[in-house]
Design a protein around this motif. Structure first.
Motif, PDB file in Angstrom:
ATOM      1  N   VAL A  95      -6.403  -2.109   5.048  1.00 18.58           N
ATOM      2  CA  VAL A  95      -6.357  -1.092   6.134  1.00 18.58           C
ATOM      3  C   VAL A  95      -6.942   0.257   5.967  1.00 18.58           C
ATOM      4  CG1 VAL A  95      -4.790  -0.205   7.898  1.00 18.58           C
ATOM      5  CG2 VAL A  95      -4.224  -2.469   7.159  1.00 18.58           C
ATOM      6  N   CYS A  96      -6.429   0.860   4.631  1.00 22.07           N
ATOM      7  CA  CYS A  96      -6.986   2.054   4.602  1.00 22.07           C
ATOM      8  C   CYS A  96      -7.667   2.296   3.312  1.00 22.07           C
ATOM      9  CB  CYS A  96      -5.821   2.980   4.375  1.00 22.07           C
ATOM     10  SG  CYS A  96      -4.779   2.876   3.120  1.00 22.07           S
TER      11      CYS A  96
ATOM     12  N   CYS B 276      -6.156  -1.801  -0.200  1.00 19.95           N
ATOM     13  CA  CYS B 276      -5.438  -1.931   0.941  1.00 19.95           C
ATOM     14  C   CYS B 276      -6.757  -2.410   2.047  1.00 19.95           C
ATOM     15  CB  CYS B 276      -4.962  -1.043   1.250  1.00 19.95           C
ATOM     16  SG  CYS B 276      -4.089  -1.021   3.093  1.00 19.95           S
TER      17      CYS B 276
ATOM     18  N   CYS C 159       0.881  -1.202  -0.032  1.00 17.81           N
ATOM     19  CA  CYS C 159      -0.014   0.121  -0.168  1.00 17.81           C
ATOM     20  C   CYS C 159       0.966   1.169  -0.012  1.00 17.81           C
ATOM     21  CB  CYS C 159      -0.948  -0.079   1.226  1.00 17.81           C
ATOM     22  SG  CYS C 159      -1.908   1.568   1.209  1.00 17.81           S
TER      23      CYS C 159
ATOM     24  N   HIS D 233       1.293  -1.085   4.183  1.00 15.49           N
ATOM     25  CA  HIS D 233       0.811  -2.561   4.449  1.00 15.49           C
ATOM     26  C   HIS D 233       1.032  -3.416   3.081  1.00 15.49           C
ATOM     27  CE1 HIS D 233      -1.836  -5.944   5.778  1.00 15.49           C
ATOM     28  NE2 HIS D 233      -2.391  -5.925   4.453  1.00 15.49           N
TER      29      HIS D 233
ATOM     30  N   CYS E 153      -0.174   3.401   3.682  1.00 17.77           N
ATOM     31  CA  CYS E 153       0.361   3.082   4.640  1.00 17.77           C
ATOM     32  C   CYS E 153       1.300   1.983   4.871  1.00 17.77           C
ATOM     33  CB  CYS E 153      -1.117   2.656   5.691  1.00 17.77           C
ATOM     34  SG  CYS E 153      -1.676   0.936   5.190  1.00 17.77           S
TER      35      CYS E 153
HETATM   36 ZN    ZN Z   1      -3.100   1.034   3.283  1.00 17.44          ZN
END
Ligand code: ZN
Length: 170
Positions: A155-156, A153, A137, A142, A140
């Motif tokens: 996560v985000c 991603c 990513c 990841h 972030c």
């Molecule tokens: Zn991310």
């Protein structure tokens, strides 16, 4: 038996063919059509006149095999139809019992061909090792081992980018 080579546009852009004095080169018509640069077009025309460069079409089974291999290595998201056909042509020729080497400057082409057990040469000398891809990513950092590009991603939600995990050996 003399060597046969399946070559892509990158190989024809380089002067690699000038250093190989024996053997026959195979390629696809799409590759020859990609040659807009005059010296490489001239080299290709000359090789065809000398009957050292032949344009062929890969077998349908080989195209399927190349697509399958590209899905396994994760290269399928960036390989073009021309790339797949070229890998398939190398596969077709080796199925015919020819001792074939695929010559390309495209890392994804080389990686997938190697995965199919096809011998490869990179005229630029950059490709030294099999590549394993990971998604990273850009927002972030990841990471996931998944090979398909275009995933978001977890996560985000940013679209993830593909990176080579294992860099070429120097
Ligand atoms: Zn991310």
């Amino acid at each position: 038996m003399s060597r046969t080579y399946v070559i892509d546009a990158g190989a024809l852009f380089s002067t690699w063919t000038k250093r190989v004095h024996e053997g026959v080169f195979f390629t696809t018509t799409d590759v020859v059509d990609e040659l807009r640069n005059r010296p490489s077009k001239f080299r290709a025309d000359l090789l065809e006149v000398l009957d050292r460069l032949r344009e062929e079409v890969p077998a349908t089974d080989s195209i399927r095999a190349a697509r399958r291999a590209a899905a396994e290595t994760g290269d399928d998201s960036i390989l073009s139809e021309t790339d797949i056909d070229l890998i398939a042509l190398a596969h077709s020729k080796s199925q015919e019992g020819m001792s074939i080497v695929l010559v390309s400057t495209d890392l994804a082409v080389l990686n997938t061909a190697r995965h199919m057990g096809i011998e490869t040469v990179d005229p630029s000398g950059k490709f030294k090792d099999d590549i394993k891809w990971a998604l990273i990513c850009p927002a972030c950092n990841h990471r996931t081992a998944a090979s398909k590009a275009g995933l978001e991603c977890p996560v985000c939600g940013t679209p993830m980018r593909r990176r080579a995990l294992k860099k070429s050996r120097k």
